[in-house]
Design a protein around this motif. Structure first.
Motif, PDB file in Angstrom:
ATOM      1  N   LEU A 176       0.836  -1.200   0.000  1.00  0.00           N
ATOM      2  CA  LEU A 176       0.000   0.000   0.000  1.00  0.00           C
ATOM      3  C   LEU A 176       0.872   1.252   0.000  1.00  0.00           C
ATOM      4  O   LEU A 176       0.659   2.178  -0.793  1.00  0.00           O
ATOM      5  CB  LEU A 176      -0.906  -0.023   1.234  1.00  0.00           C
ATOM      6  CG  LEU A 176      -2.153   0.854   1.223  1.00  0.00           C
ATOM      7  CD1 LEU A 176      -3.166   0.348   0.208  1.00  0.00           C
ATOM      8  CD2 LEU A 176      -2.777   0.882   2.607  1.00  0.00           C
ATOM      9  N   SER A 177       1.873   1.281   0.879  1.00  0.00           N
ATOM     10  CA  SER A 177       2.769   2.437   0.949  1.00  0.00           C
ATOM     11  C   SER A 177       3.640   2.557  -0.294  1.00  0.00           C
ATOM     12  O   SER A 177       3.895   3.662  -0.788  1.00  0.00           O
ATOM     13  CB  SER A 177       3.654   2.334   2.196  1.00  0.00           C
ATOM     14  OG  SER A 177       2.880   2.330   3.373  1.00  0.00           O
ATOM     15  N   LEU A 178       4.099   1.412  -0.817  1.00  0.00           N
ATOM     16  CA  LEU A 178       4.914   1.437  -2.028  1.00  0.00           C
ATOM     17  C   LEU A 178       4.147   2.026  -3.207  1.00  0.00           C
ATOM     18  O   LEU A 178       4.712   2.742  -4.040  1.00  0.00           O
ATOM     19  CB  LEU A 178       5.392   0.022  -2.373  1.00  0.00           C
ATOM     20  CG  LEU A 178       6.697  -0.441  -1.741  1.00  0.00           C
ATOM     21  CD1 LEU A 178       6.984  -1.883  -2.136  1.00  0.00           C
ATOM     22  CD2 LEU A 178       7.860   0.453  -2.148  1.00  0.00           C
ATOM     23  N   VAL A 312      -5.765  12.544   8.579  1.00  0.00           N
ATOM     24  CA  VAL A 312      -4.512  12.479   7.818  1.00  0.00           C
ATOM     25  C   VAL A 312      -4.438  13.470   6.649  1.00  0.00           C
ATOM     26  O   VAL A 312      -3.363  14.027   6.386  1.00  0.00           O
ATOM     27  CB  VAL A 312      -4.266  11.033   7.331  1.00  0.00           C
ATOM     28  CG1 VAL A 312      -3.208  10.979   6.243  1.00  0.00           C
ATOM     29  CG2 VAL A 312      -3.827  10.161   8.505  1.00  0.00           C
ATOM     30  N   PRO A 313      -5.530  13.756   5.907  1.00  0.00           N
ATOM     31  CA  PRO A 313      -5.409  14.691   4.780  1.00  0.00           C
ATOM     32  C   PRO A 313      -4.911  16.070   5.155  1.00  0.00           C
ATOM     33  O   PRO A 313      -4.414  16.798   4.294  1.00  0.00           O
ATOM     34  CB  PRO A 313      -6.843  14.753   4.227  1.00  0.00           C
ATOM     35  CG  PRO A 313      -7.413  13.420   4.554  1.00  0.00           C
ATOM     36  CD  PRO A 313      -6.846  13.081   5.898  1.00  0.00           C
ATOM     37  N   GLY A 314      -5.042  16.465   6.438  1.00  0.00           N
ATOM     38  CA  GLY A 314      -4.462  17.741   6.847  1.00  0.00           C
ATOM     39  C   GLY A 314      -2.982  17.803   6.550  1.00  0.00           C
ATOM     40  O   GLY A 314      -2.436  18.857   6.234  1.00  0.00           O
ATOM     41  N   TYR A 315      -2.320  16.637   6.633  1.00  0.00           N
ATOM     42  CA  TYR A 315      -0.895  16.542   6.275  1.00  0.00           C
ATOM     43  C   TYR A 315      -0.721  16.271   4.776  1.00  0.00           C
ATOM     44  O   TYR A 315       0.063  16.945   4.104  1.00  0.00           O
ATOM     45  CB  TYR A 315      -0.237  15.434   7.086  1.00  0.00           C
ATOM     46  CG  TYR A 315       1.024  14.888   6.477  1.00  0.00           C
ATOM     47  CD1 TYR A 315       2.223  15.588   6.577  1.00  0.00           C
ATOM     48  CD2 TYR A 315       1.021  13.683   5.779  1.00  0.00           C
ATOM     49  CE1 TYR A 315       3.386  15.092   6.012  1.00  0.00           C
ATOM     50  CE2 TYR A 315       2.174  13.185   5.212  1.00  0.00           C
ATOM     51  CZ  TYR A 315       3.349  13.892   5.331  1.00  0.00           C
ATOM     52  OH  TYR A 315       4.498  13.400   4.757  1.00  0.00           O
ATOM     53  N   ILE A 316      -1.451  15.293   4.251  1.00  0.00           N
ATOM     54  CA  ILE A 316      -1.260  14.866   2.858  1.00  0.00           C
ATOM     55  C   ILE A 316      -1.497  16.005   1.873  1.00  0.00           C
ATOM     56  O   ILE A 316      -0.730  16.223   0.936  1.00  0.00           O
ATOM     57  CB  ILE A 316      -2.206  13.690   2.528  1.00  0.00           C
ATOM     58  CG1 ILE A 316      -1.859  12.472   3.386  1.00  0.00           C
ATOM     59  CG2 ILE A 316      -2.113  13.324   1.050  1.00  0.00           C
ATOM     60  CD1 ILE A 316      -2.825  11.309   3.192  1.00  0.00           C
ATOM     61  N   ALA A 334      10.591  18.154  -2.448  1.00  0.00           N
ATOM     62  CA  ALA A 334       9.422  18.004  -1.580  1.00  0.00           C
ATOM     63  C   ALA A 334       8.903  16.569  -1.616  1.00  0.00           C
ATOM     64  O   ALA A 334       8.546  15.998  -0.580  1.00  0.00           O
ATOM     65  CB  ALA A 334       8.325  18.974  -2.011  1.00  0.00           C
ATOM     66  N   GLY A 335       8.864  15.990  -2.818  1.00  0.00           N
ATOM     67  CA  GLY A 335       8.406  14.606  -2.944  1.00  0.00           C
ATOM     68  C   GLY A 335       9.308  13.636  -2.215  1.00  0.00           C
ATOM     69  O   GLY A 335       8.844  12.690  -1.564  1.00  0.00           O
ATOM     70  N   LEU A 336      10.616  13.875  -2.328  1.00  0.00           N
ATOM     71  CA  LEU A 336      11.576  13.013  -1.637  1.00  0.00           C
ATOM     72  C   LEU A 336      11.433  13.138  -0.123  1.00  0.00           C
ATOM     73  O   LEU A 336      11.506  12.145   0.603  1.00  0.00           O
ATOM     74  CB  LEU A 336      12.994  13.394  -2.063  1.00  0.00           C
ATOM     75  CG  LEU A 336      14.133  12.494  -1.565  1.00  0.00           C
ATOM     76  CD1 LEU A 336      13.972  11.079  -2.093  1.00  0.00           C
ATOM     77  CD2 LEU A 336      15.482  13.068  -1.982  1.00  0.00           C
ATOM     78  N   LEU A 337      11.196  14.357   0.354  1.00  0.00           N
ATOM     79  CA  LEU A 337      11.045  14.574   1.789  1.00  0.00           C
ATOM     80  C   LEU A 337       9.780  13.897   2.318  1.00  0.00           C
ATOM     81  O   LEU A 337       9.792  13.257   3.382  1.00  0.00           O
ATOM     82  CB  LEU A 337      10.994  16.072   2.076  1.00  0.00           C
ATOM     83  CG  LEU A 337      11.071  16.498   3.544  1.00  0.00           C
ATOM     84  CD1 LEU A 337      12.358  16.002   4.183  1.00  0.00           C
ATOM     85  CD2 LEU A 337      10.974  18.018   3.661  1.00  0.00           C
ATOM     86  N   MET A 338       8.688  14.003   1.581  1.00  0.00           N
ATOM     87  CA  MET A 338       7.440  13.377   2.015  1.00  0.00           C
ATOM     88  C   MET A 338       7.496  11.858   1.925  1.00  0.00           C
ATOM     89  O   MET A 338       6.728  11.159   2.586  1.00  0.00           O
ATOM     90  CB  MET A 338       6.266  13.911   1.191  1.00  0.00           C
ATOM     91  CG  MET A 338       5.939  15.374   1.466  1.00  0.00           C
ATOM     92  SD  MET A 338       4.403  15.921   0.701  1.00  0.00           S
ATOM     93  CE  MET A 338       3.186  15.016   1.655  1.00  0.00           C
ATOM     94  N   ALA A 339       8.408  11.332   1.113  1.00  0.00           N
ATOM     95  CA  ALA A 339       8.565   9.877   1.020  1.00  0.00           C
ATOM     96  C   ALA A 339       9.158   9.290   2.297  1.00  0.00           C
ATOM     97  O   ALA A 339       9.070   8.081   2.525  1.00  0.00           O
ATOM     98  CB  ALA A 339       9.445   9.519  -0.178  1.00  0.00           C
ATOM     99  N   VAL A 340       9.761  10.145   3.140  1.00  0.00           N
ATOM    100  CA  VAL A 340      10.317   9.681   4.419  1.00  0.00           C
ATOM    101  C   VAL A 340       9.229   9.032   5.261  1.00  0.00           C
ATOM    102  O   VAL A 340       9.436   7.982   5.885  1.00  0.00           O
ATOM    103  CB  VAL A 340      10.961  10.861   5.177  1.00  0.00           C
ATOM    104  CG1 VAL A 340      11.325  10.457   6.603  1.00  0.00           C
ATOM    105  CG2 VAL A 340      12.191  11.358   4.436  1.00  0.00           C
ATOM    106  N   PRO A 393      12.656  14.239  11.404  1.00  0.00           N
ATOM    107  CA  PRO A 393      12.262  13.416  12.562  1.00  0.00           C
ATOM    108  C   PRO A 393      10.755  13.366  12.791  1.00  0.00           C
ATOM    109  O   PRO A 393      10.226  12.337  13.215  1.00  0.00           O
ATOM    110  CB  PRO A 393      12.983  14.099  13.737  1.00  0.00           C
ATOM    111  CG  PRO A 393      14.106  14.844  13.125  1.00  0.00           C
ATOM    112  CD  PRO A 393      13.608  15.290  11.796  1.00  0.00           C
ATOM    113  N   VAL A 394      10.067  14.474  12.509  1.00  0.00           N
ATOM    114  CA  VAL A 394       8.615  14.504  12.682  1.00  0.00           C
ATOM    115  C   VAL A 394       7.934  13.580  11.670  1.00  0.00           C
ATOM    116  O   VAL A 394       6.975  12.861  12.002  1.00  0.00           O
ATOM    117  CB  VAL A 394       8.083  15.943  12.537  1.00  0.00           C
ATOM    118  CG1 VAL A 394       6.563  15.968  12.665  1.00  0.00           C
ATOM    119  CG2 VAL A 394       8.711  16.845  13.573  1.00  0.00           C
ATOM    120  N   LEU A 395       8.438  13.575  10.429  1.00  0.00           N
ATOM    121  CA  LEU A 395       7.880  12.686   9.417  1.00  0.00           C
ATOM    122  C   LEU A 395       8.160  11.222   9.754  1.00  0.00           C
ATOM    123  O   LEU A 395       7.345  10.346   9.478  1.00  0.00           O
ATOM    124  CB  LEU A 395       8.451  13.033   8.038  1.00  0.00           C
ATOM    125  CG  LEU A 395       8.130  14.445   7.511  1.00  0.00           C
ATOM    126  CD1 LEU A 395       8.661  14.618   6.097  1.00  0.00           C
ATOM    127  CD2 LEU A 395       6.633  14.707   7.542  1.00  0.00           C
TER     128      LEU A 395
END
Length: 518
Positions: A176-178, A312-316, A334-340, A393-395
């Motif tokens: 699912l995450s992948l 969750v959509p508040g973040y997504i 940004a995409g790479l950071l959110m992939a964390v 760290p938060v992500l």
């Protein structure tokens, strides 16, 4: 054997003793121990994981093509967005009834048929010559996706023994995450090097491979004895209710909360769902056994799952605006950071799923919900001066929360129903996820837009420069949205704590496929 030993240990000791007395006597496994011939559970997991990856990837890989589709078909963005919206509407509204049908006629049939229709839909979409044709073919694809999604987790739950259910669902969560990670990445590369049709036809071979695996690796369905009865009235009202509810919520950003269109759609959707519940109480073979909600653990688990996806959509939805328009990061950065976040979930999910089998899913779902709330709370401190080293760290914490919560929560829901109703429970999880996300997206988007405009007026009144005001209003509005997510998350933690202390699973529940009683 000690007199206080568990029942299954006494039975296992008796079996071993009888084997010593007469090696020619038939050997019996103690109740509750599920054999796994030739590693079937891993075959089933691999098969369902590939199908889940396909369906999850579809939404994100399609959305990234919107700018190209508007140019190619000379259509406005409102029209092109129906490529995604019609897929969500059809898929979500059909999952409950298809989950019930899979319980009645067999999950392998439905799953295989869904993968075949989904793959056929990919081929049809790649051949579309107008935006109207593409939208129509997406309906076909959505029907196939609904068939596969509705019974995938049920197949995994049935394949894994009750004492390993969390492990199986945790590993399934990896796909699912992948899918969320690979979708935008693969879609961007395909659009850059080929054309928009490639995002559909490039996946056809994968669909064929998945269909082959389903036909070869999954066990033959066991046909339920007796006459098959389907609650047609319940099917109509559940599908109509979910369809109108999701459509109404998707139009909030366009027309506003108080508009007549939104009010009528949401009102009719809620009314249809109320009629659905009334009908379900009076039929012999309901689509959803409403008596399940009398179980405090099941009820709190389903509500906590729904509310988590509302929060969750508040973040997504807003995080990309903050990273790119607020901090000035590139789209790739940004995409790479959110992939964390997703990568952390991939690592933590299977581990927490296995541990929840040993120490109890209620405990791990509570820890996961608490970690998610803590991550949202930490994000309240994000501003224009926040460094990436403080964001990572938060992500990671958010990924730990989601990875701990989802497998254990799904294990509770799937463990509360008998083997004959696993498809319905599986479809219920998928439906709650999509309806919760739709509601959360609508709320987060509307609140972010309204609060950002309000903050801009206040900041301009302070004599600040316009460009700086535009940037500064983003984290301020982001914090307002996240504050709502924090409160929803705290309520989810309370729901997770509600069941109280976990009791020992009984042999009878294990035999029925439930495994745990509370």
């Amino acid at each position: 054997m000690a007199p206080f030993a568990p029942t299954y240990q006494r039975k296992e000791f008796l079996c071993e003793t009888m084997d010593l007395i007469d090696p020619f006597m038939p050997k019996h496994k103690p109740e509750g121990i599920t054999p796994d011939p030739k590693g079937y559970k891993w075959k089933a997991l691999a098969t369902v994981a590939l199908g889940t990856l396909m369906s999850t990837m579809d939404a994100s890989i399609t959305n990234i093509s919107f700018p190209v589709l508007t140019r190619v078909f000379k259509a406005d963005l409102t029209t092109v967005m129906w490529v995604a919206l019609v897929y969500i509407l059809v898929c979500t509204s059909l999952m409950l009834i298809l989950g019930k049908i899979s319980d009645l006629i067999g999950r392998k049939k439905i799953y295989a048929g869904g993968m075949a229709i989904f793959t056929l839909g990919l081929a049809a979409c790649s051949l579309a010559h107008s935006i109207g044709q593409l939208i129509a073919f997406r309906i076909l694809q959505a029907v196939g996706a609904a068939m596969s999604i509705s019974c995938g987790p049920a197949i995994v739950t049935e394949a894994f023994p009750p004492e390993e259910r969390g492990k199986g669902l945790g590993l399934l969560g990896v796909s699912l995450s992948l899918g969320f990670i690979l979708g935008p990445t693969l879609g961007g590369l395909l659009l850059q090097w080929l054309n928009w049709r490639s995002i559909f036809y490039i996946r056809i071979p994968v669909g064929v491979i998945a269909l082959f695996m389903i036909l070869v690796l999954l066990k033959k369905d066991q046909v339920r004895p007796g006459e098959i009865r389907l609650d047609l009235r319940g099917a109509f009202f559940s599908s109509a209710g979910i369809f109108c509810l999701v459509l109404g919520m998707s139009q909030i950003n366009k027309f506003g909360f108080g508009s007549l269109v939104v009010s009528l759609l949401i009102g009719f959707g809620l009314l249809s769902l109320l009629v659905f519940m009334f009908v379900e109480r009076r039929v012999e073979e309901p689509i959803i056994d409403l008596s399940l909600f009398k179980n405090r653990v099941f009820s709190s688990a389903t509500w906590s799952l729904f509310l988590t996806f509302v929060a969750v959509p508040g973040y997504i939805l807003i995080m990309p605006f903050y990273l790119m328009h607020g901090l000035g990061l590139t789209a790739s950065a940004a995409g790479l950071l959110m992939a964390v976040n997703a990568m952390t979930t991939i690592v933590v999910g299977p581990i927490s799923g296995s541990l929840s089998d040993r120490f109890g899913p209620v405990r791990f779902s509570t820890v996961g919900a608490a970690a998610t709330v803590a991550a949202f709370y930490c994000m309240l401190g994000f501003d224009l001066e926040t460094h990436i080293t403080a964001i990572v760290p938060v992500l990671v914490l958010l990924g730990v929360g989601v990875g701990c919560f989802q497998p254990s929560n799904n294990s509770i829901i799937m463990g509360a129903v008998s083997k004959e109703h696993l498809g319905t429970a599986s479809a219920l999880i998928a439906t709650q996820r999509q309806v919760g996300l739709s509601l959360g997206m609508a709320l987060a988007g509307s609140l972010f837009s309204a609060r950002r405009a309000m903050h801009q007026v206040e900041l301009l009144g302070q004599g600040l420069e316009t460009d700086y005001v535009v940037r500064l209003s983003i984290p301020l509005a982001f914090q307002d949205v996240l504050l709502i997510s924090v409160f929803i998350g705290l309520f989810v933690v309370l729901l997770c704590l509600l069941p109280g202390k976990r009791k020992t699973g009984t042999i009878e529940n294990v035999k029925m496929g439930q495994g745990l009683s509370y």
